[in-house]
Design a protein around this motif. Structure first.
Motif, PDB file in Angstrom:
ATOM      1  N   ARG A   1      16.975 -33.143 -18.578  1.00 31.42           N
ATOM      2  CA  ARG A   1      16.896 -34.444 -18.303  1.00 31.42           C
ATOM      3  C   ARG A   1      18.276 -35.583 -17.228  1.00 31.42           C
ATOM      4  O   ARG A   1      19.156 -34.846 -17.914  1.00 31.42           O
ATOM      5  N   ALA A   2      17.547 -35.792 -16.299  1.00 30.37           N
ATOM      6  CA  ALA A   2      19.236 -36.799 -15.604  1.00 30.37           C
ATOM      7  C   ALA A   2      19.914 -37.257 -16.991  1.00 30.37           C
ATOM      8  O   ALA A   2      19.332 -38.551 -18.006  1.00 30.37           O
ATOM      9  N   GLN A   3      21.190 -37.458 -17.072  1.00 33.62           N
ATOM     10  CA  GLN A   3      22.161 -38.622 -17.746  1.00 33.62           C
ATOM     11  C   GLN A   3      22.727 -39.436 -16.871  1.00 33.62           C
ATOM     12  O   GLN A   3      23.127 -39.613 -15.299  1.00 33.62           O
TER      13      GLN A   3
ATOM     14  N   MET B   1      22.697 -33.427 -12.727  1.00 31.48           N
ATOM     15  CA  MET B   1      20.934 -32.489 -12.567  1.00 31.48           C
ATOM     16  C   MET B   1      19.660 -33.713 -12.519  1.00 31.48           C
ATOM     17  O   MET B   1      20.486 -34.714 -13.316  1.00 31.48           O
ATOM     18  N   HIS B   2      18.931 -33.392 -12.729  1.00 27.40           N
ATOM     19  CA  HIS B   2      17.671 -33.585 -12.407  1.00 27.40           C
ATOM     20  C   HIS B   2      17.060 -34.858 -11.816  1.00 27.40           C
ATOM     21  O   HIS B   2      16.668 -35.567 -12.013  1.00 27.40           O
ATOM     22  N   ARG B   3      18.431 -35.547 -11.081  1.00 25.32           N
ATOM     23  CA  ARG B   3      18.780 -36.722 -10.201  1.00 25.32           C
ATOM     24  C   ARG B   3      17.332 -36.124  -9.479  1.00 25.32           C
ATOM     25  O   ARG B   3      18.141 -35.283  -8.601  1.00 25.32           O
ATOM     26  N   LYS B   4      16.284 -37.534  -8.372  1.00 22.07           N
ATOM     27  CA  LYS B   4      15.652 -37.194  -7.459  1.00 22.07           C
ATOM     28  C   LYS B   4      16.356 -37.657  -6.376  1.00 22.07           C
ATOM     29  O   LYS B   4      16.536 -37.601  -4.907  1.00 22.07           O
ATOM     30  N   GLU B   5      17.143 -38.503  -6.615  1.00 16.94           N
ATOM     31  CA  GLU B   5      17.794 -39.721  -5.787  1.00 16.94           C
ATOM     32  C   GLU B   5      18.983 -40.098  -6.671  1.00 16.94           C
ATOM     33  O   GLU B   5      19.783 -39.785  -7.448  1.00 16.94           O
ATOM     34  N   LEU B   6      20.237 -40.706  -5.321  1.00 13.25           N
ATOM     35  CA  LEU B   6      21.844 -41.471  -5.644  1.00 13.25           C
ATOM     36  C   LEU B   6      21.113 -42.163  -4.623  1.00 13.25           C
ATOM     37  O   LEU B   6      21.407 -41.227  -3.470  1.00 13.25           O
TER      38      LEU B   6
ATOM     39  N   LYS C   1      22.973 -26.142  -9.854  1.00 12.92           N
ATOM     40  CA  LYS C   1      21.540 -25.750 -10.825  1.00 12.92           C
ATOM     41  C   LYS C   1      21.273 -26.515 -11.504  1.00 12.92           C
ATOM     42  O   LYS C   1      21.692 -27.499 -11.764  1.00 12.92           O
ATOM     43  N   ASN C   2      20.122 -26.660 -11.097  1.00 10.72           N
ATOM     44  CA  ASN C   2      18.798 -28.257 -11.707  1.00 10.72           C
ATOM     45  C   ASN C   2      19.129 -29.039 -10.853  1.00 10.72           C
ATOM     46  O   ASN C   2      19.563 -30.280 -11.523  1.00 10.72           O
ATOM     47  N   THR C   3      19.935 -28.628  -9.673  1.00 13.26           N
ATOM     48  CA  THR C   3      20.266 -30.099  -9.090  1.00 13.26           C
ATOM     49  C   THR C   3      19.549 -30.298  -7.791  1.00 13.26           C
ATOM     50  O   THR C   3      19.221 -29.540  -7.428  1.00 13.26           O
TER      51      THR C   3
ATOM     52  N   SER D   1      20.800 -24.128  -6.242  1.00 13.09           N
ATOM     53  CA  SER D   1      21.715 -23.112  -6.355  1.00 13.09           C
ATOM     54  C   SER D   1      22.668 -22.466  -7.228  1.00 13.09           C
ATOM     55  O   SER D   1      23.628 -23.254  -7.359  1.00 13.09           O
ATOM     56  N   LEU D   2      22.845 -21.401  -7.019  1.00 17.97           N
ATOM     57  CA  LEU D   2      24.423 -20.955  -7.958  1.00 17.97           C
ATOM     58  C   LEU D   2      25.343 -20.508  -7.730  1.00 17.97           C
ATOM     59  O   LEU D   2      26.522 -19.849  -7.831  1.00 17.97           O
TER      60      LEU D   2
END
Length: 159
Positions: A33-35, A65-70, A91-93, A118-119
């Motif tokens: 989950r996003a922090q 990670m897990h953010r859908k927007e910024l 990863k997971n971004t 991407s890794l």
């Protein structure tokens, strides 16, 4: 066969392994989950940046990670205890990002564009204590290149 690439390959492998170990060591559910972290205001010339600050190994491992927007001028500042070659992956971004590696005074060392999920490893060109992630292209659109100085509370005044 040349040995010039071995230190980079070893450093990349170590960074990848360290990230894997940190991601496995996070509390259950923390990495899916996003922090949201406390933010600081930085300045890049007349551009204001609202940067969440990731200080602990756990906060740095999760990052954006897990953010859908910024937000257009939002980002994340990664703060490390000691200068070192810092390497990041996505990863997971979910959003494309650009990362600026910064020295103790807030001067840009190098910038890299990173692709979602991407890794691939993106590393600082020399030891740094700070890295700033923004929406991809943010630095380029503002003419910010290596040598440009950002200002704000985390950066020590030049001596």
């Amino acid at each position: 066969m040349t040995h010039a690439y071995r230190p980079f390959a070893r450093r990349t492998a170590v960074a990848w392994l360290a990230g894997l170990v940190l991601s496995l060591a996070l509390p259950a559910g923390a990495q899916d989950r996003a922090q949201r972290l406390p933010a600081v205001e930085l300045r890049a010339g007349f551009h204001l940046i609202r940067a969440e600050v990731a200080r602990t190994p756990e906060q740095r491992a999760i990052g954006l990670m897990h953010r859908k927007e910024l937000g257009a001028n939002d980002g994340m500042l990664f703060v490390f205890e000691q200068p070192a070659t810092q390497c990041f992956w996505m990863k997971n971004t979910l959003i494309p990002l650009s990362i600026a590696f910064l020295d103790d005074q807030g001067r840009v060392v190098n910038i890299a564009d990173m692709q979602p999920q991407s890794l691939d490893s993106h590393c600082s060109a020399r030891p740094v204590r700070f890295a700033l992630e923004m929406n991809q292209g943010w630095f380029a659109r503002r003419g910010i290149e290596p040598g440009f100085k950002l200002d704000g509370p985390p950066f020590a005044p030049a001596r």
